[in-house]
Design a protein around this motif. Structure first.
Motif, PDB file in Angstrom:
ATOM      1  N   CYS A   1      31.530 -12.913  12.773  1.00 22.08           N
ATOM      2  CA  CYS A   1      30.226 -13.577  12.693  1.00 22.08           C
ATOM      3  C   CYS A   1      30.361 -15.042  12.286  1.00 22.08           C
ATOM      4  N   ILE A   2      30.996 -15.276  11.155  1.00 22.27           N
ATOM      5  CA  ILE A   2      31.029 -16.630  10.605  1.00 22.27           C
ATOM      6  C   ILE A   2      32.051 -17.511  11.321  1.00 22.27           C
ATOM      7  N   LYS A   3      33.262 -16.976  11.560  1.00 21.41           N
ATOM      8  CA  LYS A   3      34.318 -17.813  12.121  1.00 21.41           C
ATOM      9  C   LYS A   3      34.259 -17.916  13.641  1.00 21.41           C
ATOM     10  N   GLU A   4      33.710 -16.901  14.330  1.00 17.26           N
ATOM     11  CA  GLU A   4      33.714 -16.911  15.789  1.00 17.26           C
ATOM     12  C   GLU A   4      32.341 -17.247  16.371  1.00 17.26           C
ATOM     13  N   ASP A   5      31.332 -16.413  16.082  1.00 15.26           N
ATOM     14  CA  ASP A   5      30.018 -16.616  16.691  1.00 15.26           C
ATOM     15  C   ASP A   5      29.359 -17.918  16.239  1.00 15.26           C
ATOM     16  N   PHE A   6      29.585 -18.312  14.980  1.00 11.23           N
ATOM     17  CA  PHE A   6      28.970 -19.533  14.461  1.00 11.23           C
ATOM     18  C   PHE A   6      29.994 -20.659  14.325  1.00 11.23           C
ATOM     19  N   LYS A   7      31.006 -20.615  15.163  1.00 11.30           N
ATOM     20  CA  LYS A   7      32.030 -21.653  15.120  1.00 11.30           C
ATOM     21  C   LYS A   7      31.428 -23.001  15.502  1.00 11.30           C
ATOM     22  N   GLY A   8      31.760 -24.037  14.738  1.00 11.54           N
ATOM     23  CA  GLY A   8      31.235 -25.366  14.999  1.00 11.54           C
ATOM     24  C   GLY A   8      29.922 -25.660  14.310  1.00 11.54           C
ATOM     25  N   LYS A   9      29.374 -24.701  13.591  1.00 10.88           N
ATOM     26  CA  LYS A   9      28.118 -24.892  12.877  1.00 10.88           C
ATOM     27  C   LYS A   9      28.390 -24.931  11.375  1.00 10.88           C
ATOM     28  N   THR A  10      27.474 -25.525  10.650  1.00 15.71           N
ATOM     29  CA  THR A  10      27.597 -25.577   9.199  1.00 15.71           C
ATOM     30  C   THR A  10      27.108 -24.263   8.600  1.00 15.71           C
ATOM     31  N   LYS A  11      27.967 -23.617   7.838  1.00 14.21           N
ATOM     32  CA  LYS A  11      27.616 -22.342   7.211  1.00 14.21           C
ATOM     33  C   LYS A  11      27.692 -22.471   5.694  1.00 14.21           C
ATOM     34  N   VAL A  12      26.746 -21.844   5.022  1.00 15.88           N
ATOM     35  CA  VAL A  12      26.756 -21.761   3.560  1.00 15.88           C
ATOM     36  C   VAL A  12      26.985 -20.301   3.199  1.00 15.88           C
ATOM     37  N   LEU A  13      28.136 -20.008   2.649  1.00 14.98           N
ATOM     38  CA  LEU A  13      28.517 -18.640   2.306  1.00 14.98           C
ATOM     39  C   LEU A  13      28.404 -18.452   0.799  1.00 14.98           C
ATOM     40  N   VAL A  14      27.479 -17.598   0.388  1.00 13.76           N
ATOM     41  CA  VAL A  14      27.307 -17.274  -1.031  1.00 13.76           C
ATOM     42  C   VAL A  14      28.032 -15.962  -1.288  1.00 13.76           C
ATOM     43  N   THR A  15      29.104 -16.000  -2.041  1.00 16.06           N
ATOM     44  CA  THR A  15      29.921 -14.808  -2.242  1.00 16.06           C
ATOM     45  C   THR A  15      30.695 -14.906  -3.539  1.00 16.06           C
ATOM     46  N   ASN A  16      31.126 -13.761  -4.027  1.00 17.26           N
ATOM     47  CA  ASN A  16      32.052 -13.720  -5.159  1.00 17.26           C
ATOM     48  C   ASN A  16      33.361 -13.052  -4.749  1.00 17.26           C
ATOM     49  N   GLN A  17      33.604 -12.962  -3.427  1.00 17.65           N
ATOM     50  CA  GLN A  17      34.841 -12.397  -2.909  1.00 17.65           C
ATOM     51  C   GLN A  17      35.885 -13.508  -2.785  1.00 17.65           C
ATOM     52  N   LEU A  18      36.877 -13.443  -3.657  1.00 21.47           N
ATOM     53  CA  LEU A  18      37.817 -14.548  -3.791  1.00 21.47           C
ATOM     54  C   LEU A  18      38.705 -14.737  -2.566  1.00 21.47           C
ATOM     55  N   HIS A  19      38.953 -13.675  -1.808  1.00 19.18           N
ATOM     56  CA  HIS A  19      39.901 -13.795  -0.701  1.00 19.18           C
ATOM     57  C   HIS A  19      39.342 -14.633   0.450  1.00 19.18           C
ATOM     58  N   PHE A  20      38.016 -14.933   0.439  1.00 19.43           N
ATOM     59  CA  PHE A  20      37.444 -15.773   1.484  1.00 19.43           C
ATOM     60  C   PHE A  20      37.640 -17.267   1.202  1.00 19.43           C
ATOM     61  N   LEU A  21      37.892 -17.618  -0.049  1.00 17.57           N
ATOM     62  CA  LEU A  21      37.906 -19.025  -0.445  1.00 17.57           C
ATOM     63  C   LEU A  21      38.957 -19.869   0.270  1.00 17.57           C
ATOM     64  N   PRO A  22      40.167 -19.358   0.533  1.00 20.28           N
ATOM     65  CA  PRO A  22      41.138 -20.212   1.235  1.00 20.28           C
ATOM     66  C   PRO A  22      40.717 -20.581   2.650  1.00 20.28           C
ATOM     67  N   GLN A  23      39.722 -19.894   3.224  1.00 23.88           N
ATOM     68  CA  GLN A  23      39.330 -20.136   4.607  1.00 23.88           C
ATOM     69  C   GLN A  23      38.111 -21.048   4.730  1.00 23.88           C
ATOM     70  N   VAL A  24      37.587 -21.535   3.614  1.00 30.57           N
ATOM     71  CA  VAL A  24      36.408 -22.402   3.669  1.00 30.57           C
ATOM     72  C   VAL A  24      36.828 -23.849   3.451  1.00 30.57           C
ATOM     73  N   ASP A  25      35.961 -24.774   3.886  1.00 34.98           N
ATOM     74  CA  ASP A  25      36.272 -26.201   3.772  1.00 34.98           C
ATOM     75  C   ASP A  25      35.972 -26.750   2.388  1.00 34.98           C
ATOM     76  N   GLU A  26      34.959 -26.215   1.750  1.00 36.12           N
ATOM     77  CA  GLU A  26      34.577 -26.723   0.434  1.00 36.12           C
ATOM     78  C   GLU A  26      34.084 -25.576  -0.433  1.00 36.12           C
ATOM     79  N   VAL A  27      34.457 -25.611  -1.695  1.00 36.57           N
ATOM     80  CA  VAL A  27      34.085 -24.571  -2.646  1.00 36.57           C
ATOM     81  C   VAL A  27      33.198 -25.179  -3.720  1.00 36.57           C
ATOM     82  N   ILE A  28      32.065 -24.523  -3.977  1.00 35.77           N
ATOM     83  CA  ILE A  28      31.162 -24.939  -5.052  1.00 35.77           C
ATOM     84  C   ILE A  28      31.046 -23.772  -6.024  1.00 35.77           C
ATOM     85  N   LEU A  29      31.520 -23.968  -7.230  1.00 35.77           N
ATOM     86  CA  LEU A  29      31.484 -22.929  -8.246  1.00 35.77           C
ATOM     87  C   LEU A  29      30.204 -23.070  -9.060  1.00 35.77           C
ATOM     88  N   VAL A  30      29.353 -22.025  -8.999  1.00 32.95           N
ATOM     89  CA  VAL A  30      28.073 -22.035  -9.698  1.00 32.95           C
ATOM     90  C   VAL A  30      28.096 -20.962 -10.775  1.00 32.95           C
TER      91      VAL A  30
END
Length: 231
Positions: free
Chosen positions: A179-208
């Motif tokens: 969904c996020i990496k293929e279907d919405f490729k090229g679009k800006t996505k905001v991923l709200v998660t606490n799953q740490l294994h996704f973090l290396p694959q994102v461009d920017e991390v915001i810790l709240v």
């Protein structure tokens, strides 16, 4: 129910006996054209026989339904009364109650006649955990399912994921890749998660944490820092 079955079997014997008599005297039956008369007699016995068996099966099904419904009715009634009286039904309380209701699952040794009653006491040192064979997932985040109403402890939480090899299962979830990496490729996505294994694959991390941005940037936040957060 037994009486109905007995009556049905008696009618079966009566019908078979009558059929044997008819077959033995078939020449006479044909000679006097008694086929229709004997057919009605056999059919009447057969109908009564089937009615006995039918009622016996209905009673058996009703009996099985009542016996199988008792645990569910007791559970729903108990939980409903507890909630109605102002109690807070948490997963911990619910599963403890379900374990007590499940008489058949008291101990694996019960059916083997190895559960011996004695006057001896039991001394428990530390805590006791019950792990059923069938896992149960409630409608919440993965983290909340892992904690299961327990307090968050970063080291223990991360160790639980490592010990159970849960990273592999999380990687199998197709939502992120498809969904996020293929279907919405090229679009800006905001991923709200606490799953740490996704973090290396994102461009920017915001810790709240507690409604405040604690840290922002590329993936340079260590696993220890994120685990210590309760966001």
């Amino acid at each position: 129910m037994r009486q109905l079955t007995k009556d049905g079997l008696q009618q079966t014997d009566k019908r078979v006996g009558l059929m044997n008599e008819i077959l033995a005297a078939m020449d006479t039956v044909k000679c006097y054209s008694w086929e229709t008369s004997f057919q009605k007699q056999v059919q009447n016995i057969r109908n009564y026989e089937l009615s006995r068996f039918h009622k016996a099966q209905l009673l058996s099904a009703l009996n099985s339904f009542i016996l199988n419904s008792i645990p569910a009715v007791v559970t729903v009634t108990s939980f409903g009364a507890f909630t109605f009286l102002g109690g807070k039904l948490t997963p911990t309380r619910a599963f403890t109650s379900l374990f007590l209701f499940a008489v058949r699952a008291t101990l694996p040794f019960r059916n083997a006649a190895q559960l011996i009653k004695s006057d001896a006491g039991v001394i428990i040192r530390g805590t006791v955990a019950y792990v059923p064979q069938v896992s149960w997932i409630f409608n919440a985040t993965v983290r909340e399912n892992i904690l299961f109403e327990s307090e968050f402890e970063a080291a223990r939480y991360c160790k639980a994921i490592d010990v159970t090899e849960f990273h592999h299962d999380l990687d199998l979830l197709p939502v992120f890749n498809r969904c996020i990496k293929e279907d919405f490729k090229g679009k800006t996505k905001v991923l709200v998660t606490n799953q740490l294994h996704f973090l290396p694959q994102v461009d920017e991390v915001i810790l709240v944490s507690d409604g405040t941005i604690k840290e922002e940037g590329t993936f340079r936040i260590s696993l220890k820092t994120v685990c210590c957060s309760k966001s």
